[in-house]
Write a protein that holds these residues in place. Sequence first.
Motif, PDB file in Angstrom:
ATOM      1  N   SER A 144       2.013   9.113  -6.329  1.00 18.54           N
ATOM      2  CA  SER A 144       2.394  10.505  -6.094  1.00 18.54           C
ATOM      3  C   SER A 144       3.671  10.911  -6.841  1.00 18.54           C
ATOM      4  CB  SER A 144       2.579  10.755  -4.607  1.00 18.54           C
ATOM      5  OG  SER A 144       3.667  10.000  -4.114  1.00 18.54           O
ATOM      6  N   SER A 145       4.297   9.979  -7.544  1.00 17.28           N
ATOM      7  CA  SER A 145       5.540  10.304  -8.259  1.00 17.28           C
ATOM      8  C   SER A 145       5.295  10.346  -9.764  1.00 17.28           C
ATOM      9  CB  SER A 145       6.611   9.259  -7.925  1.00 17.28           C
ATOM     10  OG  SER A 145       6.304   8.040  -8.559  1.00 17.28           O
ATOM     11  N   LYS A 146       6.384  10.497 -10.490  1.00 17.65           N
ATOM     12  CA  LYS A 146       6.301  10.534 -11.947  1.00 17.65           C
ATOM     13  C   LYS A 146       6.341   9.134 -12.561  1.00 17.65           C
ATOM     14  CE  LYS A 146       8.499  15.023 -12.260  1.00 17.65           C
ATOM     15  NZ  LYS A 146       9.654  15.784 -12.733  1.00 17.65           N
ATOM     16  N   ALA A 147       6.424   8.119 -11.739  1.00 21.56           N
ATOM     17  CA  ALA A 147       6.466   6.740 -12.248  1.00 21.56           C
ATOM     18  C   ALA A 147       5.141   6.395 -12.911  1.00 21.56           C
ATOM     19  CB  ALA A 147       6.732   5.767 -11.103  1.00 21.56           C
ATOM     20  N   GLY A 148       5.188   5.451 -13.827  1.00 17.33           N
ATOM     21  CA  GLY A 148       3.971   5.033 -14.518  1.00 17.33           C
ATOM     22  C   GLY A 148       3.019   4.315 -13.583  1.00 17.33           C
ATOM     23  N   ASN A 149       1.746   4.647 -13.679  1.00 22.01           N
ATOM     24  CA  ASN A 149       0.757   4.026 -12.807  1.00 22.01           C
ATOM     25  C   ASN A 149       0.538   2.550 -13.117  1.00 22.01           C
ATOM     26  OD1 ASN A 149       0.321   6.294 -11.285  1.00 22.01           O
ATOM     27  ND2 ASN A 149      -1.453   6.974 -12.445  1.00 22.01           N
ATOM     28  N   ILE A 169       4.484  -9.653 -14.990  1.00 25.46           N
ATOM     29  CA  ILE A 169       5.514  -8.924 -14.224  1.00 25.46           C
ATOM     30  C   ILE A 169       6.829  -8.933 -14.990  1.00 25.46           C
ATOM     31  CG2 ILE A 169       6.875  -8.931 -12.099  1.00 25.46           C
ATOM     32  CD1 ILE A 169       4.370 -10.002 -10.681  1.00 25.46           C
ATOM     33  N   GLU A 170       7.177 -10.076 -15.563  1.00 23.04           N
ATOM     34  CA  GLU A 170       8.418 -10.150 -16.340  1.00 23.04           C
ATOM     35  C   GLU A 170       8.352  -9.230 -17.554  1.00 23.04           C
ATOM     36  OE1 GLU A 170      12.223 -11.057 -17.417  1.00 23.04           O
ATOM     37  OE2 GLU A 170      11.205 -11.442 -15.523  1.00 23.04           O
ATOM     38  N   GLY A 171       7.191  -9.159 -18.218  1.00 21.33           N
ATOM     39  CA  GLY A 171       7.027  -8.244 -19.335  1.00 21.33           C
ATOM     40  C   GLY A 171       7.190  -6.796 -18.909  1.00 21.33           C
ATOM     41  N   MET A 172       6.627  -6.441 -17.758  1.00 20.41           N
ATOM     42  CA  MET A 172       6.776  -5.074 -17.242  1.00 20.41           C
ATOM     43  C   MET A 172       8.239  -4.777 -16.934  1.00 20.41           C
ATOM     44  SD  MET A 172       3.454  -4.973 -14.738  1.00 20.41           S
ATOM     45  CE  MET A 172       3.891  -3.446 -13.953  1.00 20.41           C
ATOM     46  N   ARG A 173       8.920  -5.753 -16.363  1.00 19.97           N
ATOM     47  CA  ARG A 173      10.333  -5.574 -16.024  1.00 19.97           C
ATOM     48  C   ARG A 173      11.172  -5.386 -17.283  1.00 19.97           C
ATOM     49  NH1 ARG A 173      15.007  -7.824 -15.351  1.00 19.97           N
ATOM     50  NH2 ARG A 173      14.466  -9.814 -16.257  1.00 19.97           N
ATOM     51  N   ALA A 233       0.836  -1.204   0.000  1.00 21.16           N
ATOM     52  CA  ALA A 233       0.000   0.000   0.000  1.00 21.16           C
ATOM     53  C   ALA A 233       0.874   1.258   0.000  1.00 21.16           C
ATOM     54  CB  ALA A 233      -0.927  -0.009   1.210  1.00 21.16           C
ATOM     55  N   LYS A 234       1.947   1.236   0.771  1.00 21.17           N
ATOM     56  CA  LYS A 234       2.854   2.384   0.801  1.00 21.17           C
ATOM     57  C   LYS A 234       3.536   2.592  -0.549  1.00 21.17           C
ATOM     58  CE  LYS A 234       3.865   1.910   5.708  1.00 21.17           C
ATOM     59  NZ  LYS A 234       4.895   1.541   6.706  1.00 21.17           N
ATOM     60  N   LEU A 235       3.988   1.486  -1.147  1.00 21.46           N
ATOM     61  CA  LEU A 235       4.632   1.601  -2.454  1.00 21.46           C
ATOM     62  C   LEU A 235       3.661   2.103  -3.513  1.00 21.46           C
ATOM     63  CD1 LEU A 235       6.853  -1.598  -2.514  1.00 21.46           C
ATOM     64  CD2 LEU A 235       7.619   0.782  -2.412  1.00 21.46           C
TER      65      LEU A 235
END
Length: 119
Positions: A85-90, A103-107, A77-79
């Motif tokens: 709240s950051s510029k990282a992709g949702n 997950i491997e594809g995202m990585r 939940a914290k992550l």
Amino acid sequence: MRRRFRQISDLAVLWAGHRAVPVTLIAFIALWTAVGLSLSFPRQWFLLTNMLGTLIIFFILLLLQHSQNRDMMALHAKLDELIRSSKAGNHWIAAEKKDADAIEGMRQQHHGQITESAN
């Protein structure tokens, strides 16, 4: 009821995780075995203590797993909130709920983006 269980669980995990507990348990087992052999306890007595010890260990493992699951849920939940709240992709939010291939594809996609930006 739930709050009470959490308090008992946290106390048991805190107690079980203390560094003096294994040493104390080994000393107790050695003493128990020495007394049992010197007083000739019947075989059923050792079977009973073995069964009780196994049940106690199983219960402590369940409490530890419960505590670990709760801690991991809080960490996720914290992550998620940091990602939001950051510029990282949702698309990284709740990645732990996706299957291993996704997950491997995202990585791999993220690794490709890092490689492109470095060049």
